[in-house]
Design a protein around this motif. Structure first.
Motif, PDB file in Angstrom:
ATOM      1  N   GLU A  24     -23.934  12.624   0.759  1.00  0.00           N
ATOM      2  CA  GLU A  24     -22.347  12.502   0.545  1.00  0.00           C
ATOM      3  C   GLU A  24     -21.859  11.447   2.487  1.00  0.00           C
ATOM      4  N   ASP A  25     -23.089  11.773   3.347  1.00  0.00           N
ATOM      5  CA  ASP A  25     -22.664  11.021   4.500  1.00  0.00           C
ATOM      6  C   ASP A  25     -22.608   9.465   4.432  1.00  0.00           C
ATOM      7  N   GLU A  26     -23.759   9.625   4.491  1.00  0.00           N
ATOM      8  CA  GLU A  26     -23.833   7.507   3.666  1.00  0.00           C
ATOM      9  C   GLU A  26     -23.402   7.495   2.831  1.00  0.00           C
ATOM     10  N   VAL A  27     -22.683   7.666   2.155  1.00  0.00           N
ATOM     11  CA  VAL A  27     -21.749   7.768   0.969  1.00  0.00           C
ATOM     12  C   VAL A  27     -20.268   7.262   1.694  1.00  0.00           C
ATOM     13  N   LYS A  28     -20.212   8.220   2.423  1.00  0.00           N
ATOM     14  CA  LYS A  28     -18.511   8.109   3.408  1.00  0.00           C
ATOM     15  C   LYS A  28     -18.619   6.617   4.121  1.00  0.00           C
ATOM     16  N   GLU A  29     -19.757   6.851   4.666  1.00  0.00           N
ATOM     17  CA  GLU A  29     -20.109   6.222   6.243  1.00  0.00           C
ATOM     18  C   GLU A  29     -19.703   4.272   5.497  1.00  0.00           C
ATOM     19  N   VAL A  30     -19.922   4.299   4.078  1.00  0.00           N
ATOM     20  CA  VAL A  30     -19.658   3.212   3.636  1.00  0.00           C
ATOM     21  C   VAL A  30     -18.529   2.874   3.161  1.00  0.00           C
ATOM     22  N   LEU A  31     -17.981   3.640   2.065  1.00  0.00           N
ATOM     23  CA  LEU A  31     -16.791   3.930   1.391  1.00  0.00           C
ATOM     24  C   LEU A  31     -15.531   3.520   2.787  1.00  0.00           C
ATOM     25  N   ASP A  32     -15.927   4.424   3.709  1.00  0.00           N
ATOM     26  CA  ASP A  32     -14.307   4.225   5.124  1.00  0.00           C
ATOM     27  C   ASP A  32     -15.518   3.204   5.738  1.00  0.00           C
ATOM     28  N   THR A  33     -16.000   2.279   5.260  1.00  0.00           N
ATOM     29  CA  THR A  33     -15.640   0.534   6.233  1.00  0.00           C
ATOM     30  C   THR A  33     -16.374  -0.089   5.075  1.00  0.00           C
ATOM     31  N   ASP A  34     -16.597  -1.997   5.648  1.00  0.00           N
ATOM     32  CA  ASP A  34     -16.339  -2.580   4.330  1.00  0.00           C
ATOM     33  C   ASP A  34     -17.914  -3.004   4.170  1.00  0.00           C
TER      34      ASP A  34
END
Length: 237
Positions: free
Chosen positions: A153-163
């Protein structure tokens, strides 16, 4: 190992149908351990809104200059092809939106996870759109799909919150443009020949056999000798 490079979009019905037929062909030939699929990004509409802008039938009718009845008929025809593949295909009620972030999510999977996770995520994204009729631009939807695929979840969130991985998606699309790709699915079998469109399962079986035969021809031409090559790791002896 045979590599099949596939350009596709998660909002493309023929991509889902074509990839399912290809997977069926691979299974029927018993080639599951001999084939690897390299997934490439292709947006049908890079300018698509992140918000759903109306029913699929209305969008379909406007895009192809059809009456609503004509749009319904063509949508049902495509859906029936999906159902023939064993997919609970619900094209008429899809919620069309931008797919760029879904493609970025795939790039995360390819960068950080194993091949089985990548394949699972690819399937789940198609399923989310065509079977569950979810909005692929919705980050909550993408998070749930990623978690179901086994991603953190943390890796996915980091990607979705950035470009992050945006450049990777654009790279795929530039390569498609350089190849003259105007529609998807577009598949390249082991770098040897390309197949534009979703062929039948039997058609894909023929393509797989052709690619396999070509690999054997190359091996025989080499006479079983180890090729002398140099690369980033050095030169083979």
């Amino acid at each position: 190992m045979m590599t099949i490079t596939i350009w596709s979009d998660f909002a493309c019905p023929y991509c889902y149908i074509g990839e399912t037929r290809l997977e069926d062909a691979i299974k029927e030939l018993g080639m599951e351990k001999d084939v690897k699929i390299d997934y490439r990004a292709f947006e049908l509409d890079p300018t698509a809104s992140k918000e759903v802008e109306g029913p699929t039938r209305d969008r379909f009718a406007k895009k192809y200059g059809l009456s609503l009845a004509g749009a319904d008929a063509q949508i049902e025809q495509i859906s029936s092809l999906g159902r023939e593949c064993g997919i609970d295909f619900k094209y008429a009620t899809t919620l069309y939106s931008n797919t760029f972030d879904a493609h970025r999510l795939m790039k995360l999977a390819e960068a950080k996870y194993d091949y089985e996770t990548v394949k699972k995520l690819n399937h789940l994204l198609f399923d989310a759109y065509f079977t569950k009729n979810l909005i692929l631009a919705d980050h909550k939807v993408l998070m749930e799909v990623a978690k179901e695929a086994g991603m953190k979840e943390d890796e996915v969130k980091e990607v979705l919150d950035t470009d992050r991985y945006a450049d990777d998606v654009r790279f795929d699309e530039r390569e498609a443009a350089m190849r003259g790709v105007r529609g998807v699915p577009y598949m390249v079998f082991n770098g040897e020949f390309a197949i534009p469109g979703a062929m039948t399962t039997d058609g894909f079986k023929s393509a797989l056999k052709r690619a396999e035969a070509r690999i054997k021809e190359q091996e025989e031409a080499a006479g079983g000798e180890h090729p002398h090559q140099c690369g980033p790791e050095g030169c083979m002896i």
